[in-house]
Design a protein around this motif. Structure first.
Motif, PDB file in Angstrom:
ATOM      1  N   HIS A 181       4.092  -5.849 -14.673  1.00  0.00           N
ATOM      2  CA  HIS A 181       4.904  -6.904 -15.275  1.00  0.00           C
ATOM      3  C   HIS A 181       6.301  -6.919 -14.658  1.00  0.00           C
ATOM      4  N   LEU A 182       6.926  -8.083 -14.727  1.00  0.00           N
ATOM      5  CA  LEU A 182       8.328  -8.251 -14.363  1.00  0.00           C
ATOM      6  C   LEU A 182       9.129  -8.485 -15.628  1.00  0.00           C
ATOM      7  N   ASP A 183      10.365  -8.005 -15.629  1.00  0.00           N
ATOM      8  CA  ASP A 183      11.262  -8.355 -16.716  1.00  0.00           C
ATOM      9  C   ASP A 183      11.779  -9.780 -16.544  1.00  0.00           C
ATOM     10  N   LEU A 184      11.979 -10.178 -15.301  1.00  0.00           N
ATOM     11  CA  LEU A 184      12.470 -11.525 -15.013  1.00  0.00           C
ATOM     12  C   LEU A 184      11.814 -12.049 -13.753  1.00  0.00           C
ATOM     13  N   GLY A 185      11.214 -13.224 -13.854  1.00  0.00           N
ATOM     14  CA  GLY A 185      10.707 -13.932 -12.690  1.00  0.00           C
ATOM     15  C   GLY A 185      11.543 -15.172 -12.480  1.00  0.00           C
ATOM     16  N   GLN A 186      11.949 -15.431 -11.233  1.00  0.00           N
ATOM     17  CA  GLN A 186      12.807 -16.584 -10.973  1.00  0.00           C
ATOM     18  C   GLN A 186      12.240 -17.448  -9.846  1.00  0.00           C
TER      19      GLN A 186
END
Length: 377
Positions: A153-158
């Motif tokens: 998982h990522l904490d933030l995807g942009q």
């Protein structure tokens, strides 16, 4: 061993965070201790780091973050891993990256460095690099990134690089990247969603006006920017008004040319960026010396007064108006093949990274793909 979402949330629930962000209406008031939960457990010995709230959430992140692209400039893998380890041990929790940096090299380096428990200590971000192409490609890129990071998982995807006038419409198109991020959130692969860009504030504002509830917006912020196509004046207030996390980048102008020309000093550039109402300032660091310099600024940080900030803007104004110290706004220097190919734009073949992408890589930028139908969601 991979850190799972369950392990990560257990750490986050028990961690004590430190510091709130600067008020959107004031450059004063950064404290070193604030109550609340953090998404990551600061490393032991990290008591001098400043932590700020990620938007309106109960997540806190370090006031400086490590930029991912510069990891590709570190001479050896061992040196790059050591750089990340020292950053984590010093309390840096925010780590930036992108799927396309050096053909995936920088994500692979960071994944290697975050093994053995360090993944649980950081707020991990990367960017998908569809640049207007399909959500299917975005999901493929996301899976590549997770594999390189050795996490689930990522904490933030942009969304990477909103830098052309039709990029907002393409991001919102049916079958596009935002639909992919919605699915990734449902699947637990991404916790928060944001977008980045460095070219024109109008494109950021269009992304916001179209209405997706972004968690974060990443933009260049420095005293030169304040005088030329300014993200600070146009975008930052709107991001804060909407309660999103503002992520600053290019505090040194991307190239540090203004510093080399003697207009400004590195420390005052970083202090300026950190004194703005942002959740973190992402810094490019390609050596331990640069890391240590940045840490000294953070550990002795006092926000600039309003008068000091105005004086620094005024000093930068005469050389800011043509973008000479912010080349990402006015040149191809920061526009790699993945950004330009979907638009049919030419490349800057003088750049080493461009040459590597075109001659050595086998990524999706070499495979033509039609863009999704442009329409509002």
């Amino acid at each position: 061993m991979n850190t799972t979402r369950r392990d990560f949330l257990k750490v986050g629930a028990g961690a004590v965070a430190t510091t709130s962000a600067v008020s959107a209406n004031s450059n004063e008031g950064i404290s070193s201790i604030a109550s609340g939960r953090s998404a990551a457990a600061p490393a032991e010995g990290a008591g001098n780091m400043i932590y700020r709230r990620f938007g309106p959430t109960d997540v806190h992140i370090s006031a400086i973050g490590m930029g991912g692209h510069h990891l590709g400039d570190v001479p050896t893998l061992d040196e790059a891993v050591q750089l990340v380890h020292e950053a984590v041990d010093a309390g840096i929790t925010f780590f930036d990256n992108a799927w396309e940096y050096y053909n995936g090299k920088t994500e692979t380096i960071l994944g290697r460095a975050l093994r053995d428990g360090r993944r649980a200590k950081v707020f991990l971000m990367t960017k998908v690099c569809t640049h207007g192409r399909s959500g299917k490609l975005a999901m493929q890129m996301l899976e590549d990134s997770l594999r390189r990071y050795q996490t689930d998982h990522l904490d933030l995807g942009q969304i990477h690089g909103i830098v052309y006038d039709n990029d907002p419409e393409l991001a919102y198109a049916k079958g596009g990247v935002l639909e992919a991020f919605d699915q990734a959130k449902k699947d637990g692969k991404v916790r928060f969603v944001g977008f980045t860009g460095h070219k024109d504030p109008a494109f950021h504002l269009k992304m916001l006006e179209l209405g997706y509830p972004f968690d974060s917006v990443q933009m260049p912020l420095n005293p030169f920017d304040a005088n030329f196509h300014s993200f600070e004046k146009q975008v930052l207030p709107e991001v804060n008004r909407r309660g999103m996390a503002a992520l600053g980048m290019k505090s040194m102008g991307g190239t540090a040319w203004g510093i080399k020309a003697g207009v400004v000093q590195a420390e005052e550039m970083l202090r300026y960026a950190m004194s703005l109402p942002v959740a973190t300032t992402i810094c490019g660091m390609d050596s331990l010396d640069v890391l240590h310099q940045n840490l000294r600024v953070v550990r002795g940080f006092q926000p600039l007064t309003q008068g000091e900030m105005e004086a620094l803007r005024a000093r930068c104004a005469p050389t800011a108006a043509d973008g000479r110290f912010e080349p990402y706004k006015v040149s191809l220097r920061y526009d790699n093949p993945m950004t330009r190919m979907p638009h049919g734009f030419p490349f800057d073949h003088t750049q080493r990274e461009v040459t590597e992408m075109l001659e050595k890589a086998d990524g999706p930028w070499l495979v033509p793909e039609s863009t999704p139908e442009t329409s509002r969601r």
